[in-house]
Design a protein around this motif. Structure first.
Motif, PDB file in Angstrom:
ATOM      1  N   GLY A  90       0.813  -1.205   0.000  1.00 43.34           N
ATOM      2  CA  GLY A  90       0.000   0.000   0.000  1.00 43.34           C
ATOM      3  C   GLY A  90       0.851   1.262   0.000  1.00 43.34           C
ATOM      4  N   LEU A  91       1.932   1.240   0.774  1.00 42.87           N
ATOM      5  CA  LEU A  91       2.839   2.389   0.799  1.00 42.87           C
ATOM      6  C   LEU A  91       3.479   2.610  -0.570  1.00 42.87           C
ATOM      7  N   GLN A  92       3.804   1.527  -1.243  1.00 39.38           N
ATOM      8  CA  GLN A  92       4.405   1.655  -2.577  1.00 39.38           C
ATOM      9  C   GLN A  92       3.414   2.243  -3.580  1.00 39.38           C
ATOM     10  N   ILE A  93       2.151   1.888  -3.433  1.00 37.56           N
ATOM     11  CA  ILE A  93       1.114   2.466  -4.299  1.00 37.56           C
ATOM     12  C   ILE A  93       1.072   3.980  -4.115  1.00 37.56           C
ATOM     13  N   ILE A  94       1.171   4.419  -2.866  1.00 38.08           N
ATOM     14  CA  ILE A  94       1.182   5.861  -2.594  1.00 38.08           C
ATOM     15  C   ILE A  94       2.422   6.501  -3.207  1.00 38.08           C
ATOM     16  N   GLY A  95       3.574   5.883  -2.964  1.00 36.01           N
ATOM     17  CA  GLY A  95       4.836   6.453  -3.414  1.00 36.01           C
ATOM     18  C   GLY A  95       4.932   6.601  -4.914  1.00 36.01           C
ATOM     19  N   GLU A  96       4.315   5.689  -5.645  1.00 34.63           N
ATOM     20  CA  GLU A  96       4.353   5.779  -7.107  1.00 34.63           C
ATOM     21  C   GLU A  96       3.630   7.020  -7.610  1.00 34.63           C
ATOM     22  N   LYS A  97       2.603   7.423  -6.890  1.00 35.32           N
ATOM     23  CA  LYS A  97       1.796   8.567  -7.337  1.00 35.32           C
ATOM     24  C   LYS A  97       2.249   9.871  -6.693  1.00 35.32           C
ATOM     25  N   LEU A 102       3.665  10.313   0.751  1.00 41.11           N
ATOM     26  CA  LEU A 102       4.115   9.100   1.425  1.00 41.11           C
ATOM     27  C   LEU A 102       5.085   9.430   2.551  1.00 41.11           C
ATOM     28  N   ILE A 103       6.105  10.226   2.256  1.00 42.34           N
ATOM     29  CA  ILE A 103       7.110  10.563   3.265  1.00 42.34           C
ATOM     30  C   ILE A 103       6.485  11.293   4.446  1.00 42.34           C
ATOM     31  N   GLN A 104       5.584  12.205   4.163  1.00 42.94           N
ATOM     32  CA  GLN A 104       4.923  12.938   5.245  1.00 42.94           C
ATOM     33  C   GLN A 104       4.039  12.020   6.085  1.00 42.94           C
ATOM     34  N   GLY A 105       3.367  11.085   5.416  1.00 42.35           N
ATOM     35  CA  GLY A 105       2.434  10.201   6.102  1.00 42.35           C
ATOM     36  C   GLY A 105       3.095   9.205   7.034  1.00 42.35           C
ATOM     37  N   ILE A 106       4.330   8.828   6.737  1.00 40.08           N
ATOM     38  CA  ILE A 106       5.014   7.819   7.573  1.00 40.08           C
ATOM     39  C   ILE A 106       6.097   8.442   8.451  1.00 40.08           C
ATOM     40  N   LYS A 107       6.116   9.745   8.520  1.00 38.14           N
ATOM     41  CA  LYS A 107       7.159  10.449   9.277  1.00 38.14           C
ATOM     42  C   LYS A 107       7.271   9.948  10.709  1.00 38.14           C
ATOM     43  N   GLU A 108       6.131   9.774  11.371  1.00 39.86           N
ATOM     44  CA  GLU A 108       6.151   9.350  12.771  1.00 39.86           C
ATOM     45  C   GLU A 108       6.425   7.852  12.919  1.00 39.86           C
ATOM     46  N   TRP A 109       6.211   7.090  11.856  1.00 40.08           N
ATOM     47  CA  TRP A 109       6.457   5.653  11.934  1.00 40.08           C
ATOM     48  C   TRP A 109       7.921   5.347  12.218  1.00 40.08           C
ATOM     49  N   THR A 110       8.799   6.195  11.728  1.00 39.93           N
ATOM     50  CA  THR A 110      10.235   5.948  11.905  1.00 39.93           C
ATOM     51  C   THR A 110      10.649   6.039  13.371  1.00 39.93           C
ATOM     52  N   LYS A 111       9.773   6.602  14.198  1.00 36.23           N
ATOM     53  CA  LYS A 111      10.043   6.695  15.636  1.00 36.23           C
ATOM     54  C   LYS A 111       9.146   5.732  16.405  1.00 36.23           C
ATOM     55  N   ALA A 119       7.913  -1.653   8.267  1.00 38.66           N
ATOM     56  CA  ALA A 119       6.979  -1.287   7.199  1.00 38.66           C
ATOM     57  C   ALA A 119       7.548  -0.145   6.372  1.00 38.66           C
ATOM     58  N   VAL A 120       8.186   0.808   7.032  1.00 33.79           N
ATOM     59  CA  VAL A 120       8.820   1.920   6.330  1.00 33.79           C
ATOM     60  C   VAL A 120       9.906   1.406   5.392  1.00 33.79           C
ATOM     61  N   VAL A 121      10.745   0.518   5.915  1.00 31.95           N
ATOM     62  CA  VAL A 121      11.841  -0.047   5.113  1.00 31.95           C
ATOM     63  C   VAL A 121      11.287  -0.785   3.896  1.00 31.95           C
ATOM     64  N   ALA A 122      10.334  -1.678   4.130  1.00 36.94           N
ATOM     65  CA  ALA A 122       9.777  -2.474   3.037  1.00 36.94           C
ATOM     66  C   ALA A 122       9.010  -1.625   2.034  1.00 36.94           C
ATOM     67  N   ARG A 133      16.584  10.560  -7.921  1.00 33.17           N
ATOM     68  CA  ARG A 133      17.656  10.651  -6.918  1.00 33.17           C
ATOM     69  C   ARG A 133      17.229  11.410  -5.672  1.00 33.17           C
ATOM     70  N   ASN A 134      16.339  12.370  -5.816  1.00 35.06           N
ATOM     71  CA  ASN A 134      15.849  13.081  -4.635  1.00 35.06           C
ATOM     72  C   ASN A 134      15.089  12.133  -3.718  1.00 35.06           C
ATOM     73  N   ASN A 135      14.315  11.242  -4.315  1.00 31.96           N
ATOM     74  CA  ASN A 135      13.616  10.227  -3.514  1.00 31.96           C
ATOM     75  C   ASN A 135      14.617   9.324  -2.816  1.00 31.96           C
ATOM     76  N   ALA A 136      15.618   8.868  -3.557  1.00 28.63           N
ATOM     77  CA  ALA A 136      16.621   7.962  -2.996  1.00 28.63           C
ATOM     78  C   ALA A 136      17.362   8.626  -1.840  1.00 28.63           C
TER      79      ALA A 136
END
Length: 227
Positions: A90-97, A102-111, A119-122, A133-136
């Protein structure tokens, strides 16, 4: 859908998952996620239904229903590994569009907890998301933060830590290939951390052919330095 799920079995029908996600709407996905651990345990047809629902939440977020990030976060810690995979899909579906959303939505997940970090890693370590490259660069920064946080994890025998470590054992190399100059620098700095699990993660990534294809001399140098 249940009959063609591939479950029980070793592999769920991911082709069907994509079709269902493409065709499903909000009512359908919300009905699917009601298949919880009690009525749809691991490796059952019901688990596939739940997986489809969770994956579909990414489609709903793309439609502007951002509240579903919280639902996805909850499912990231589900006891069923295929449902957790649904979160990553599901996260990948968001990231493609929309990678920014995506980055904003999972910001707190990293903590969050280890499952949330996994889930963030995968979700982020997918080559199609890292062609830019900006995404990477942003993903490498997030991975660096997650890997460094391992120093402060005390319970390393839990299932959640095991899957986080495993995910990082391949994910870092995927991101490095997306932006080698920054990725190699981050990798080399992580080598200075004295921590057996971080060392294991780095060693596992050095085994990936993608790094040799990227820069064999550098990869061999890193292998020899850690031998």
């Amino acid at each position: 859908m249940k009959e063609n799920s591939g479950l029980p079995g070793k592999r769920a029908n991911l082709e069907l998952l994509k079709i269902v996600t493409d065709l499903g709407d909000e009512d359908f996905f919300m009905s699917c996620i009601k298949y919880d651990e009690n009525i749809a345990p691991t490796n059952t047809q019901g688990e596939f239904v739940a997986m489809c629902g969770v994956t579909g939440l990414g489609k709903l977020i793309n439609a502007g229903k951002l509240d579903n990030f919280q639902l996805m976060r909850e499912f990231a810690s589900d006891s069923r590994w295929r449902v957790r995979e649904g979160v990553a899909f599901g996260l990948q579906i968001i990231g493609e569009k929309n990678f920014d959303i995506l980055i904003q939505g999972i910001k707190e997940w990293t903590k969050g907890n280890d499952y949330e970090k996994r889930a963030v890693v995968a979700g982020l370590c997918e080559p199609k998301l890292l062609k830019d490259r900006n995404n990477a660069k942003r993903v490498l920064e997030i991975l660096n933060e997650i890997i460094e946080s391992i120093k402060f994890i005390s319970d390393r025998k839990s299932e959640s830590f095991r899957v986080l470590r495993k995910g990082l054992g391949y994910g870092l190399s995927v991101a490095i290939v997306g932006y080698p100059e920054i990725g190699k620098n981050i990798f080399e700095k992580l080598r200075d951390i004295v921590d057996k699990d971080i060392t294991w993660i780095l060693h596992e990534n050095l085994k990936k052919n993608r790094l040799e294809k990227m820069d064999k001399n550098w990869t061999d140098k890193m292998k020899n330095a850690s031998a």
